[in-house]
Write a protein that holds these residues in place. Structure first.
Motif, short mmCIF file in Angstrom:
data_model
loop_
_atom_site.label_atom_id
_atom_site.label_comp_id
_atom_site.label_asym_id
_atom_site.label_seq_id
_atom_site.Cartn_x
_atom_site.Cartn_y
_atom_site.Cartn_z
N MET A 1 -3.61 -11.37 12.37
CA MET A 1 -2.83 -11.26 13.61
C MET A 1 -1.73 -12.31 13.67
N ALA A 2 -0.60 -11.89 14.12
CA ALA A 2 0.56 -12.79 14.14
C ALA A 2 0.37 -13.89 15.20
N ASP A 3 1.00 -14.99 14.91
CA ASP A 3 1.04 -16.07 15.90
C ASP A 3 2.19 -15.82 16.86
N HIS A 4 1.88 -15.88 18.14
CA HIS A 4 2.95 -15.69 19.12
C HIS A 4 3.11 -16.96 19.95
N ASP A 5 4.31 -17.16 20.46
CA ASP A 5 4.48 -18.32 21.35
C ASP A 5 3.84 -18.01 22.70
N ALA A 6 3.75 -19.03 23.54
CA ALA A 6 3.01 -18.91 24.80
C ALA A 6 3.60 -17.81 25.69
N GLY A 7 4.93 -17.68 25.73
CA GLY A 7 5.58 -16.68 26.58
C GLY A 7 5.19 -15.27 26.14
N THR A 8 5.28 -15.03 24.82
CA THR A 8 4.92 -13.71 24.28
C THR A 8 3.44 -13.42 24.56
N LEU B 1 1.92 -10.25 26.59
CA LEU B 1 0.97 -9.31 26.01
C LEU B 1 -0.29 -9.20 26.87
N LYS B 2 -0.73 -10.33 27.41
CA LYS B 2 -1.91 -10.34 28.26
C LYS B 2 -1.67 -9.45 29.49
N ARG B 3 -0.51 -9.58 30.09
CA ARG B 3 -0.19 -8.76 31.27
C ARG B 3 -0.16 -7.28 30.92
N LEU B 4 0.46 -6.97 29.78
CA LEU B 4 0.57 -5.56 29.38
C LEU B 4 -0.80 -4.97 29.05
N GLU C 1 5.45 -7.70 20.80
CA GLU C 1 4.95 -8.35 19.57
C GLU C 1 6.04 -8.48 18.52
N GLU C 2 6.89 -7.45 18.44
CA GLU C 2 7.95 -7.47 17.42
C GLU C 2 9.19 -8.17 17.95
#
Lengths: 93, 93, 93, 93
Positions: free
Chosen positions: B1-8, B12-15, A30-31
């Motif tokens: 909640m922060a906006d993340h790009d598709a890769g991030t 996160l989904k996998r983790l 996330e960071e």
């Protein structure tokens, strides 16, 4: 909360620590932490999971496998085969 | 909640899924499930962690390593060495 | 005998040593050595093979991958993907 | 040539095949084959070594460990610990 014996409690403690490592990984992602640092932490979590499974396997062999072997016969064969398959999955995971 | 790009977001989904696997393991231990079944789930979580790290590594090589290599010189050498060390940790974890 | 450069010669030396370890294993099996001692030697040979492949991989990345990355484009992408697949095979072997 | 039982003969056959793989690797390096192809063969040899050790381990558990467990006591504990340590070396190699 249920009462657990010392072995179960020690296993839960290890798993909670691994859960903490996985959550730490989410925070790093996330960071937007540097890739290589994330990979180092993934390796640490993988090693912790392997140590956990090796401990679990030793306990299993010292109890279930030894008990079945003491009785002998088909049940002993089955337990050895089952443990061998679990070891193979572990070695290949 | 922060906006993340598709890769991030995908990482996160996998983790989070791996975190769920670790929590599932705690439940199995608490409910005193059969050792071999716990070990099967540990192997699955270990494989998931390895897949995660292989994806992360490929992305790192496709971006950081390629960028550094394009510039060349000492920085390229340093990035290759750093990636090689991460791979070695991964292979040995 | 062909002339090899220093890198090739060092790789051949490592592979000949691993071949010696495998032949040593055959001797141990022929002489009916204790299982656990054979397994210890198998682990040593496996580690030697992994070290060999990690060295080879680092050399490959420092030459082929860096060259392709410097040129960029589809060839760079292809080399990164190819290296990533080799790393995955290695991690899972 | 010595007479070996079927188990020993099968183990020797596997080890000779692995020796052949290592010699094939030397030939590939001498002929300057493409790195990634060499790495694919190293992964195959590593997997063959792991399969060999898993078979050996299963035989060891089905004979030595079961025998010791049937007798029980300190010798059973010692054999279980010894096997667990061999498994740990294998998992980490």
């Amino acid at each position: 909360m249920a009462d657990h014996d010392a072995g179960t409690e020690s296993q839960l403690k290890r798993l909670r620590r691994i859960e903490g490592q996985i959550r730490g990984l989410q925070k790093m992602v996330e960071e937007d932490k540097y890739c290589i640092d994330v990979l180092t932490q993934v390796s640490a979590a993988t090693r912790a999971l392997k140590s956990f499974s090796l401990e679990l396997l030793e306990q299993h062999m010292a109890s279930c496998v030894v008990d079945a072997a003491a009785k002998g016969g088909a049940e002993a064969d089955r337990k050895i085969r089952e443990a061998s398959e679990a070891i193979a999955r572990l070695v290949r995971s």
